[in-house]
Scaffold this active site. Structure first.
Site, short mmCIF file in Angstrom:
data_model
loop_
_atom_site.label_atom_id
_atom_site.label_comp_id
_atom_site.label_asym_id
_atom_site.label_seq_id
_atom_site.Cartn_x
_atom_site.Cartn_y
_atom_site.Cartn_z
N ASP A 34 -6.72 39.32 47.09
CA ASP A 34 -6.10 38.96 48.42
C ASP A 34 -5.75 37.48 48.34
OD1 ASP A 34 -8.82 38.90 48.71
OD2 ASP A 34 -8.43 39.06 50.85
N HIS A 35 -6.20 36.78 47.21
CA HIS A 35 -6.12 35.19 47.50
C HIS A 35 -5.30 34.79 46.21
CE1 HIS A 35 -8.70 34.71 50.96
NE2 HIS A 35 -9.12 35.84 50.59
N HIS A 47 -19.51 33.06 48.64
CA HIS A 47 -18.52 34.20 48.51
C HIS A 47 -18.13 34.75 47.00
CE1 HIS A 47 -15.80 36.92 50.28
NE2 HIS A 47 -14.80 36.39 49.33
N HIS A 100 -8.27 34.24 56.48
CA HIS A 100 -7.91 35.75 57.19
C HIS A 100 -7.94 35.37 58.87
CE1 HIS A 100 -8.71 38.56 53.83
NE2 HIS A 100 -9.40 37.56 53.32
N HIS A 145 -10.47 36.57 44.16
CA HIS A 145 -10.07 37.88 44.76
C HIS A 145 -8.60 38.11 45.01
CE1 HIS A 145 -14.62 38.40 46.68
NE2 HIS A 145 -14.36 38.46 45.25
N HIS A 186 -10.51 31.20 45.55
CA HIS A 186 -11.09 32.03 44.64
C HIS A 186 -10.40 33.19 44.29
CE1 HIS A 186 -11.25 34.28 48.76
NE2 HIS A 186 -11.88 35.21 48.18
N ASP A 230 -12.19 32.28 52.02
CA ASP A 230 -13.25 33.14 52.38
C ASP A 230 -14.49 32.38 52.43
OD1 ASP A 230 -11.01 34.96 52.52
OD2 ASP A 230 -12.01 36.36 51.33
ZN LIG Z 1 -12.62 37.03 49.11
#
Ligand SMILES: [Zn+2]
Length: 303
Positions: free
Chosen positions: A96-97, A145, A206, A94, A92, A168
């Site tokens: 942090d990905h 998400h 995560h 975001h 996705h 996520d």
């Molecule tokens: Zn995320």
């Protein structure tokens, strides 16, 4: 939200990379490669608690990386393994990905970047036809998400069970927040994971296992699968060892977000579990999921 694709989001991502590199000059979690037949899966800890995964086809020395948010860290591992990076799979949008996609493509120009169009993934070039070396992957659309959240399934091979990289959507004993969808949407995404073979290995985005299992225990104190897994996870985390992978069967036994049909979970939330005897319990399950999410968000970890 700030973690979406904005300039502020990018600036925050760069700041976070810097902060956690300083805070954890080595790795945030100790990881070891898992070798399964001709497949090698190397988790790469990033930021505070993220994992990217380098999945290598040893027979062709070709690799794909899932969610490479920190291009420099991922590049180091690719060089250590001496493999050819053929594709990036993005669960996705975001930071942090997806935050390392463009930087990696600058170094590996031939690389294909996969992701769902709805998430407007940086550098995304492809959505299907996912073969990496001799490995076959399938994208499964799991919105909730984010609108375009996607998980990636590696088909089973000799010596290697089916593997799913869940970003996520699903964590060990947890689930991502429903930022861009309803609880019913999230339930149907989670159901797609539950329908996978029980032996499927689950590789989430995560390291949240300990907090998640402590929360699960508060919902189902009598569930032995929760206490057994929690005591194993606590041992792992004392040494900062990775807790992935789990399996789909394990997740179904302790993950409260996958257990919204279970009488023990519904009763714990104050619902009349006999309501679940009806044919369509989607509404009830959606309400239960919302309730579990709400409880999780306010759960006090200091037990
Ligand atoms: Zn995320």
């Amino acid at each position: 939200m700030l973690y979406a694709r904005t300039r502020v989001g990018e600036w925050m991502h760069q700041k976070d990379l810097q902060k956690f590199r300083e805070q954890y000059p080595e790795w945030t979690s100790k990881v070891t490669a898992t070798e399964l037949g001709d497949v090698k899966i190397r988790p790469i800890p990033l930021l505070e608690d993220n994992y990217a995964y380098l999945v290598i086809d040893k027979s062709t020395e070709t690799a794909v990386v899932v969610d490479p948010a920190d291009a420099a860290a991922v590049k180091k591992v690719i060089e250590e393994e001496n493999v050819r990076l053929s594709a990036i799979f993005t669960t996705h949008k975001h930071w942090d990905h997806a935050g390392g996609n463009l930087e990696l493509r600058a170094d590996y120009k031939h690389v294909s970047i996969y992701g769902n169009k709805k998430d407007n993934i940086p550098g995304c070039t492809k959505c299907d036809g996912m073969q990496v070396g001799n490995l076959n992957f399938r994208a499964i659309f799991t919105p909730g998400h984010t609108v375009g959240h996607t998980i990636y399934l590696l088909e089973a091979r000799p010596g290697c069970p089916q593997c799913v990289f869940t970003g996520d959507c699903l964590f060990l004993s947890g689930c991502g927040r429903t930022f861009e969808g309803s609880c019913a949407t999230m339930i149907s995404s989670l159901d797609k994971i539950c329908e996978l073979d029980d032996t499927t290995l689950v590789w989430p985005g995560h390291e949240y296992a300990k907090d998640n299992l402590e929360f699960a225990r508060s919902i189902e104190p009598e569930n032995a699968a929760i206490s057994e897994k929690l005591s194993w996870v606590k041992g792992q985390r004392l040494e900062r060892n990775i807790t992935s992978p789990s399996t789909v069967a394990e997740e179904k036994s302790y993950n409260p977000f996958l257990r919204t049909r279970e009488g023990s979970v519904l009763t714990s939330l104050g619902y009349d579990a006999t309501e679940s005897a009806g044919a369509d319990i989607t509404d009830l399950r959606s309400k239960a999921l919302a309730e579990i999410r709400h409880k999780k968000d306010s759960f006090n970890y200091k037990l």
